[in-house]
Design an enzyme around this catalytic site. Structure first.
Site, PDB file in Angstrom:
ATOM      1  N   SER A 133       0.862  -1.174   0.000  1.00 41.97           N
ATOM      2  CA  SER A 133       0.000   0.000   0.000  1.00 41.97           C
ATOM      3  C   SER A 133       0.905   1.234   0.000  1.00 41.97           C
ATOM      4  CB  SER A 133      -0.918  -0.026   1.220  1.00 41.97           C
ATOM      5  OG  SER A 133      -1.710   1.136   1.300  1.00 41.97           O
ATOM      6  N   TYR A 147      -4.960   8.373  -6.517  1.00 48.37           N
ATOM      7  CA  TYR A 147      -3.974   7.382  -6.071  1.00 48.37           C
ATOM      8  C   TYR A 147      -4.286   6.940  -4.645  1.00 48.37           C
ATOM      9  CZ  TYR A 147       0.451   5.378  -4.523  1.00 48.37           C
ATOM     10  OH  TYR A 147       1.408   4.546  -3.993  1.00 48.37           O
ATOM     11  N   LYS A 151      -5.216   3.066  -2.891  1.00 46.06           N
ATOM     12  CA  LYS A 151      -4.518   2.451  -1.759  1.00 46.06           C
ATOM     13  C   LYS A 151      -5.445   2.291  -0.550  1.00 46.06           C
ATOM     14  CE  LYS A 151      -0.605   1.795  -3.807  1.00 46.06           C
ATOM     15  NZ  LYS A 151      -0.188   0.415  -4.134  1.00 46.06           N
TER      16      LYS A 151
END
Length: 274
Positions: A133, A147, A151
């Site tokens: 992650s 983004y 994650k």
């Protein structure tokens, strides 16, 4: 000796993890879109290395890679879902195609590879899954919205997967690197949206930071890889492994912020029962 299957192994953290696993005597199935780049990066590793091409968004290819790993080494002990893609830009700036491209690799690619490997781990009733992650999977920041969301998805999937698999002897750990000296901020890894002027004071600062920080990050990826291999061998590995002083500081800051906000709004939160 364990058998490792690592995605995104031709460069960056994935390459360092593959090197460290080989150095510690493990057998490694190192994958990337370009298998030749993996072989060139890792050099001669004898029969302990199997370099294979893998586009993580291709589920059939992922299944073929998992099967090839078992045929070569007899088993898979550790899966490292490392392949990833970055996107820098305001949430509004990200086009549908740009957002989907990041989700395809970071989330759906991780799922495809995990589905391909899990039947082998379940049959063994053992194994480790290490999902790469980011500190940005725990706390978000301006310029990283899409983004971050991928994650955050990885973290949610991993928490549930850990609960699913614990009775089967399979451990899941989320790896949360801070800023490490890899090529993540290069154009080859980090895609950038078209800028909107109104975000110059927020996302613009992040764009400048990325340019100024690239290849100057404080984190040592070789040390991160060593920590990851060490944690993989723990009898009771953690759910989350933050890596880097910056990551630890940001995690602590968010935990403190969430606790303060929860306390401030506790009365309203609790006054909702019938």
């Amino acid at each position: 000796m364990s058998v490792w299957l690592i995605t995104g192994s031709s460069r960056g953290l994935g390459l360092h993890i593959a090197r460290e696993a080989l150095a510690q005597g493990h057998q490694v199935v190192a994958t990337a879109r370009d298998a030749e780049a993996v072989r060139a990066a890792l050099g001669e590793a004898g029969g302990e290395l199997l370099a294979l091409p893998l586009d993580v968004t291709d589920e059939r290819q992922a299944q073929e890679v998992a099967q090839a790993a078992v045929e070569r080494f007899g088993r898979i002990d550790v899966l490292v879902n490392n392949a990833g893609r970055g996107l820098l830009g305001a949430v509004e700036e990200a086009s549908d195609a740009e957002a989907r491209a990041v989700f395809d690799i970071n989330v759906f690619g991780l799922l495809a590879v995990t589905r391909a490997v899990l039947p082998h781990l379940r049959r063994q009733r053992s194994g480790r899954i290490l999902n790469i992650s980011s500190v940005g999977g725990f706390t978000a920041g301006s310029g990283w919205g899409v983004y971050n969301s991928t994650k955050f998805a990885v973290e949610g999937l991993s928490e549930a997967l850990r609960a699913d698999l614990a009775p089967l002897g399979i451990h899941v750990t989320i790896i949360e690197p801070g800023v490490f000296r890899t090529d993540f901020l290069d154009d080859s890894s980090l895609h950038r949206t078209t800028a909107i002027d109104d975000y110059a004071g927020t996302v613009g600062k992040t764009r400048t930071w990325a340019l100024d920080t690239n290849h100057q990050q404080p984190g040592d990826p070789a040390k991160a890889a060593r920590a990851i291999v060490t944690v993989s061998e723990a009898d009771e590995p953690p759910l989350r492994l933050p890596l880097g002083a910056d990551c630890v500081a940001r995690v602590e800051s968010k935990l403190e912020s969430v606790a303060k906000e929860l306390d401030a709004w506790r009365e309203i939160a609790l006054d909702t029962a019938i």
